[in-house]
Design a protein around this motif. Structure first.
Motif, short mmCIF file in Angstrom:
data_model
loop_
_atom_site.label_atom_id
_atom_site.label_comp_id
_atom_site.label_asym_id
_atom_site.label_seq_id
_atom_site.Cartn_x
_atom_site.Cartn_y
_atom_site.Cartn_z
N SER A 287 122.32 49.59 62.83
CA SER A 287 121.33 48.60 62.41
C SER A 287 121.12 48.65 60.90
O SER A 287 120.97 47.61 60.24
CB SER A 287 119.99 48.85 63.13
OG SER A 287 120.14 48.71 64.52
N THR A 288 121.12 49.87 60.34
CA THR A 288 120.98 50.02 58.89
C THR A 288 122.13 49.34 58.17
O THR A 288 121.94 48.68 57.15
CB THR A 288 120.94 51.52 58.53
OG1 THR A 288 119.79 52.11 59.15
CG2 THR A 288 120.86 51.73 57.03
N MET A 289 123.34 49.50 58.71
CA MET A 289 124.51 48.87 58.11
C MET A 289 124.34 47.35 58.04
O MET A 289 124.60 46.73 57.01
CB MET A 289 125.77 49.22 58.92
CG MET A 289 127.02 48.48 58.47
SD MET A 289 128.50 49.09 59.29
CE MET A 289 128.79 50.60 58.37
N LYS A 290 123.89 46.76 59.13
CA LYS A 290 123.70 45.30 59.16
C LYS A 290 122.66 44.86 58.14
O LYS A 290 122.86 43.87 57.43
CB LYS A 290 123.26 44.85 60.56
CG LYS A 290 124.33 44.89 61.61
CD LYS A 290 123.87 44.26 62.90
CE LYS A 290 122.66 44.95 63.46
NZ LYS A 290 122.17 44.34 64.71
N ILE A 291 121.55 45.58 58.08
CA ILE A 291 120.46 45.18 57.20
C ILE A 291 120.87 45.27 55.73
O ILE A 291 120.62 44.35 54.94
CB ILE A 291 119.20 46.03 57.47
CG1 ILE A 291 118.63 45.69 58.86
CG2 ILE A 291 118.14 45.82 56.40
CD1 ILE A 291 117.54 46.63 59.33
N VAL A 292 121.54 46.36 55.37
CA VAL A 292 121.96 46.53 53.97
C VAL A 292 123.01 45.48 53.60
O VAL A 292 122.92 44.84 52.54
CB VAL A 292 122.52 47.95 53.74
CG1 VAL A 292 123.12 48.07 52.34
CG2 VAL A 292 121.42 48.99 53.91
#
Length: 389
Positions: A287-292
């Motif tokens: 999820s962090t990857m998508k947001i960044v």
């Protein structure tokens, strides 16, 4: 079957985007102004709700980490946070290196200059009770104070407040998101910006999907090296959990399958029963990857300035905010909206585009999250076998 499909958030967002484009292109301005009026109202409501969401989710989440705190909890949380930071920072470098090749900031400026104006019929101002950064600091302060306490009146209040905020997200914000996204895309289409936005969206989704696969491969190469396991075999053993998460869009709903596959990789039941449920809550590297990645893309699209220093603070704060993400489709982005606004300067339209782009890939992020939990379980199991637990 049809009811299950239509109740899926991803399906409803997809339909909202299509309808928004059609309405913006073919319906008269008077109708599109109705949607734009809702857009302005919901934006104000979100601005009011975001500090409350931060308080309601982060405060009890940090407080609950103190329950039964021990070596195993500290080790697991540290590895999960490290994995999230690695995901965030590596994504920033890849996205900032690749995305400029197909995202032209000048194109956004040109389209903005030639677009038609679409005004709401009226607007209502709903000032938040406190700003986002104050809410973050207050949530950390109270959460850290609650962590060492047992049962207390304040802890019960925080828990009840969390339930209220969860109901707000599940019963109000999430159901209205498709209509909000429809209103955003109707305005984009009406202004003549839809072709450029959708073209970039498709490319971003393709790049992030490949990055998810690479992230999981790296996680298992590291875990396999530490645990002395065959990394590729261990990753393939997690396939049932990965595909279950793709279908359910929920880390929590996938826990039974993740447990079974982690034990198949040789993780002891004691470690698996602790690490996997905890990881489903605190480890959201996918999820962090998508947001960044989406944040970098949208800032490029809108010609916003950014640098590594700005994103370094954002990624570190995002890793903490992800701990508080509610276990509903789109929950992670709702937990992150506050810091997107306060640290990266995302306005209401950028937040709405962020939500749409994030939800379009929600299943893949969830699947990457729970697959990564299996890698963490391998590492913790090796540490437990070597240490005195």
């Amino acid at each position: 079957m049809f009811k299950k499909i239509t109740s899926n958030l991803l399906f409803r967002v997809f339909v909202a985007i299509i309808l928004g484009i059609v309405f913006g292109l073919y319906l008269p301005e008077s109708v599109n102004r109705v949607f734009n009026t809702f857009n302005h109202f919901f934006s104000e409501f979100l601005g009011f709700a975001i500090p409350l969401i931060i308080l309601g989710l982060i405060m009890p989440a940090i407080g609950d980490l103190g329950k039964g705190a021990g070596k195993l909890l500290v080790i697991t949380a540290a590895i999960a946070y490290g994995s999230t930071l690695f995901s965030g920072f590596s994504t920033y470098f890849v996205a900032s290196g690749i995305f400029p090749s197909f995202i032209d900031p000048q194109a956004a400026t040109t389209v903005e200059e030639t677009s038609r104006e679409l005004l709401p019929y009226f607007s209502i101002s709903i000032p938040p009770v406190l700003d986002v950064m104050s809410a973050l600091v207050l949530a950390f302060l109270i959460g850290l104070g609650l962590a060492p306490l047992g049962e207390s009146n304040l802890k019960n209040v925080a828990s009840d407040f969390q339930k209220i905020i969860m109901m707000l997200i599940e019963k109000v914000i999430i159901p209205l998101l498709p209509l909000y996204i429809l209103s955003i895309f109707s305005a984009i289409a009406f202004k003549g910006q839809v072709a450029s936005v959708l073209g970039v969206f498709v490319k971003i989704i393709g790049v992030i999907f490949v990055m998810h696969i690479l992230l999981m491969l790296i996680q298992y190469l590291i875990a396999g090296a530490i645990a002395k396991k065959n990394s590729i075999k261990a990753l393939l053993n997690m396939a049932p959990a990965y595909f279950t998460a793709l279908g359910t869009q929920s880390s929590a709903a996938t826990i039974p399958v993740t447990l079974k596959q982690a034990e198949l990789n040789g993780v002891s039941p004691k470690v698996a029963n602790f690490v996997i449920p905890l990881g489903a809550t605190i480890h959201l590297a996918g999820s962090t990857m998508k947001i960044v990645a989406c944040a970098v893309a949208l800032m490029l699209m809108q010609g916003m300035d950014f640098n590594f220093g700005m994103f370094a603070g954002f990624v570190m704060m995002l890793g903490i905010a992800m701990v508080a993400a509610p276990g509903v489709p789109g929950g992670a982005i709702m937990a992150a909206i506050g810091i997107l606004q306060s640290m990266l300067g995302f306005d209401a339209e950028a937040q709405a585009l962020m939500i749409a782009l994030y939800i379009a890939m929600d299943s893949f992020g969830t699947a990457a999250n729970i697959t990564g939990d299996g890698a963490i379980a391998l590492i913790v199991d090796k540490i437990v076998k070597k240490g005195n637990f």
